[in-house]
Enzyme design. Structure first.
Site, PDB file in Angstrom:
ATOM      1  CG  ASN A 190     -14.298   5.237  -6.596  1.00  0.00           C
ATOM      2  OD1 ASN A 190     -14.438   6.297  -7.217  1.00  0.00           O
ATOM      3  ND2 ASN A 190     -14.832   4.104  -7.005  1.00  0.00           N
TER       4      ASN A 190
ATOM      5  NE  ARG B 276      -3.308   0.206  -2.022  1.00  0.00           N
ATOM      6  CZ  ARG B 276      -4.485  -0.155  -2.533  1.00  0.00           C
ATOM      7  NH1 ARG B 276      -5.593   0.035  -1.852  1.00  0.00           N
ATOM      8  NH2 ARG B 276      -4.553  -0.697  -3.726  1.00  0.00           N
TER       9      ARG B 276
ATOM     10  CE1 TYR C 213     -10.228   4.170 -12.572  1.00  0.00           C
ATOM     11  CE2 TYR C 213      -9.913   3.339 -10.348  1.00  0.00           C
ATOM     12  CZ  TYR C 213      -9.583   3.327 -11.684  1.00  0.00           C
ATOM     13  OH  TYR C 213      -8.606   2.474 -12.131  1.00  0.00           O
TER      14      TYR C 213
ATOM     15  CD  GLU D 138     -18.416   9.742 -10.886  1.00  0.00           C
ATOM     16  OE1 GLU D 138     -19.081  10.647 -10.353  1.00  0.00           O
ATOM     17  OE2 GLU D 138     -17.666   8.991 -10.240  1.00  0.00           O
TER      18      GLU D 138
ATOM     19  CD  GLU E  74      -5.329   0.603  -6.310  1.00  0.00           C
ATOM     20  OE1 GLU E  74      -5.268  -0.535  -6.806  1.00  0.00           O
ATOM     21  OE2 GLU E  74      -6.393   1.108  -5.937  1.00  0.00           O
TER      22      GLU E  74
ATOM     23  CG  ASP F 233     -17.911   4.809  -8.008  1.00  0.00           C
ATOM     24  OD1 ASP F 233     -17.823   3.593  -7.725  1.00  0.00           O
ATOM     25  OD2 ASP F 233     -17.118   5.392  -8.773  1.00  0.00           O
TER      26      ASP F 233
ATOM     27  CG  ASP G 287      -9.054   1.095  -2.971  1.00  0.00           C
ATOM     28  OD1 ASP G 287      -8.228   0.245  -3.341  1.00  0.00           O
ATOM     29  OD2 ASP G 287     -10.254   1.060  -3.278  1.00  0.00           O
TER      30      ASP G 287
HETATM   31  C1  GLC Z   1      -8.266  -1.555  -5.412  1.00  0.00           C
HETATM   32  C2  GLC Z   1      -7.861  -2.719  -4.527  1.00  0.00           C
HETATM   33  C3  GLC Z   1      -8.639  -3.929  -4.914  1.00  0.00           C
HETATM   34  C4  GLC Z   1     -10.125  -3.636  -4.788  1.00  0.00           C
HETATM   35  C5  GLC Z   1     -10.492  -2.389  -5.610  1.00  0.00           C
HETATM   36  C6  GLC Z   1     -11.873  -1.922  -5.311  1.00  0.00           C
HETATM   37  O1  GLC Z   1      -7.891  -1.744  -6.721  1.00  0.00           O
HETATM   38  O2  GLC Z   1      -6.479  -2.917  -4.600  1.00  0.00           O
HETATM   39  O3  GLC Z   1      -8.298  -5.041  -4.119  1.00  0.00           O
HETATM   40  O4  GLC Z   1     -10.864  -4.725  -5.231  1.00  0.00           O
HETATM   41  O5  GLC Z   1      -9.640  -1.309  -5.308  1.00  0.00           O
HETATM   42  O6  GLC Z   1     -11.931  -1.363  -4.015  1.00  0.00           O
END
Ligand code: GLC
Length: 544
Positions: free
Chosen positions: A104, A200, A206, A209, A244, A172, A202
């Site tokens: 992101n 993973r 998002y 937009e 996530e 971003d 992250d």
């Molecule tokens: C995710 C991570 C977190 C971090 C955020 C921004 O939510 O788990 O630790 O601060 O992304 O990268």
């Protein structure tokens, strides 16, 4: 589906911070060489996959989630050769390795951003999201609500605003720009080629937009992910993408696509409800959220967790539930951060061994792949007097000696102080002492993980929730082919009895899985079980 490519269904994942694990060179923070020395400990614990928090070059203003170079190692953690050595050694022990892909945003120190902000005409300008006003995308919420007032930040260099969903030092990326999508695929390829087993993803909701939307979970975001998955599958089959997405079940399920997006996603709404159920002494919160969780494609899997490196997020609960959880679990107001609670598992359970075991018992038996957070296997404490989320990221406690056996450096030099209070301090809570006696939490965790790993039912089986009158008891059946496992948990602090309707399995005998004892055979009659406070059973149902 081939077992080899769906390995994540049989995994027990261990999340760790390279910086926090073991400092072999005595500079006050862990590194890959140190982590490599501790791989035997992890193999012995019985986990079979490691998820590493970000270890890339970074100004470390968000503990490495602010990346300034995607294809290198932070000098404090070692070199690419150290990483390769670590990877080989992990693989040699049957441990897969999952790394972070922060799609992101970058750090404001990333050369891409430095170029982009240098002038409005710079060719990289369009790699980020710019605006002359702060009026755009008004419907997007602010995630780090304790630190940020707006999702726009002023850039004095090019005299305009840039978009950021997290800290203002994390601009971003602009996923409408094909060059950005290409660059991030190159990042992915770099690590997959090196041999990492999964990534993973992250903060994936998002990426894109659009005006008049929440700017979360947009179809265009799913398109970006589907295309990354397709490219990964083509060149590197069997690599895991773990999303996530801190969203409601239906919205998270979208990240599985039709089995063509991410293979795994964290079940964010389930997590706080496990805490709630144990506090309310009622199975209802868990049962309800499982009922509203949609079925997912065959190749996909939920990622289950109790705690991680962030605050215990309370975004996916109602306002009422949030008030309740904050009142019950964060009586000390310092423990609150953004919408959540920055504590580790053991303090949240008030150090109660029975509750810690019960929570882990649920984690290891509910449908999905469990993810453990480093230190929680020994019941480590936290430090709410450190800023941000740093209090749940303190050094791993290896022994009762100097700096908890984590580092030979002067204590002042450690990246964070070790926990040293009389209850959770390293003199009392550490790996060495827990290895020495068979009733320690660590020994218990090893056994629980071993039982979980002795069968594929937990990772792959169906689930049927039973409905005993006593709501303090949570009972369910996991089933895969001929194998059946009955899980019965007492969520209450008082002993309970429950009558289970097990008629369908009449003639089977429950065998308690930790000790192998035979329980009375199942008949037409209600099956009576009594359970001590917070006690739970896992039974194999066998026809003898
Ligand atoms: C995710 C991570 C977190 C971090 C955020 C921004 O939510 O788990 O630790 O601060 O992304 O990268």
């Amino acid at each position: 589906m081939a077992e080899e490519t769906s390995w994540y269904k049989d995994a027990v994942i261990y999340e760790l911070s390279v910086r926090g694990f073991y400092d072999a060179d005595g500079d006050g923070g862990g590194e890959f060489r140190g982590l490599t020395l501790k791989l035997d400990y992890l193999a012995e614990l019985g986990v079979n996959a490691l998820w590493l928090l970000p270890f890339y070059p970074s100004p470390l203003r968000d503990d490495g989630y602010d990346i300034s170079d995607y294809t290198n190692i932070h000098p404090a953690y070692g070199t690419l050769d150290d990483f390769k050595m670590f990877l080989d050694e992990a693989h040699r022990r049957g441990l897969r390795v999952i790394t972070e892909l922060v799609l992101n945003h970058t750090s404001e120190q990333h050369p891409w951003f430095l170029e982009a902000r240098s002038s409005r005409q710079n060719p990289r300008r369009d790699w980020y999201v710019w605006s002359d006003t702060t009026d755009r995308y008004k419907r997007a919420r602010i995630i780090f609500s304790d630190t940020e007032l707006s999702n726009w930040a002023w850039d004095p260099v090019s005299e305009s605003y840039y978009w950021h969903r997290f800290f203002s030092h994390q601009p971003d990326l602009n996923y409408d720009n094909p060059a950005v999508r290409e660059a991030m695929w190159e990042v992915m390829r770099f690590w997959l080629e090196m041999g990492v087993d999964g990534m993973r993803l992250d903060a994936v909701p998002y990426l894109v937009e659009r005006e008049s939307t929440s700017c979360e979970n947009l179809p265009e975001t799913h398109d970006v992910l589907k295309s990354l998955r397709a490219r990964a599958d083509r060149s590197f089959p069997g690599k895991l993408l773990l999303a996530e997405a801190n969203q409601w079940p239906r919205d998270v399920a979208a990240y599985f696509g039709a089995g063509d997006e991410c293979q795994m996603a964290f079940h964010f709404p389930l997590m706080p409800r496990m805490f709630m159920a144990v506090r309310l002494e009622d199975r209802k919160p868990i049962v309800e959220i499982l009922q509203s969780t949609p079925a997912i494609p065959d190749s996909c899997q939920w990622g289950l967790f109790l705690r991680n490196h962030d605050e215990l997020t309370l975004e996916m609960v109602t306002d009422e539930e949030r008030d309740y959880l904050r009142d019950e679990f964060a009586r000390e107001r310092r423990a609150l951060l953004n919408l959540g609670i920055r504590r580790r598992l053991a303090p949240l359970m008030e150090g109660d061994r029975r509750r810690i075991e019960l929570m882990n018992g649920l984690l290891l038996s509910l449908p999905g792949t469990p993810i453990l957070y480093y230190g929680d296997e020994i019941g480590m404490g936290d430090n709410i007097y450190l800023g941000d989320r740093n209090g749940v990221r303190t050094p791993m406690q290896w022994n009762g000696g100097w700096n908890a056996g984590f580092s030979a450096a002067d204590p002042e030099r450690l990246y964070a102080p070790v926990i040293s209070n009389p209850v959770y301090g390293y003199q009392a809570i550490n790996v060495d002492s827990q290895r020495r006696y068979s009733h320690s939490l660590l020994s218990w965790m090893k056994q629980a993980i071993r039982i979980r790993q002795s069968t594929r039912v937990f990772g792959r089986g169906s689930m049927e929730v039973l409905d005993p009158l006593n709501h303090r008891v949570f009972a369910f059946l996991r089933e895969l082919g001929e194998e059946k496992i009955l899980v019965v948990s007492n969520l209450a602090s008082q002993a309970q009895a429950a009558e289970l309707d097990l008629r369908r399995w009449k003639g089977s005998v429950p065998i308690e899985m930790s000790g192998g004892s035979l329980f009375p055979p199942i008949t037409e009659r209600p099956y009576l079980l009594t359970l001590g406070p917070y006690q739970f059973y896992w039974f194999n149902l066998r026809r003898l």
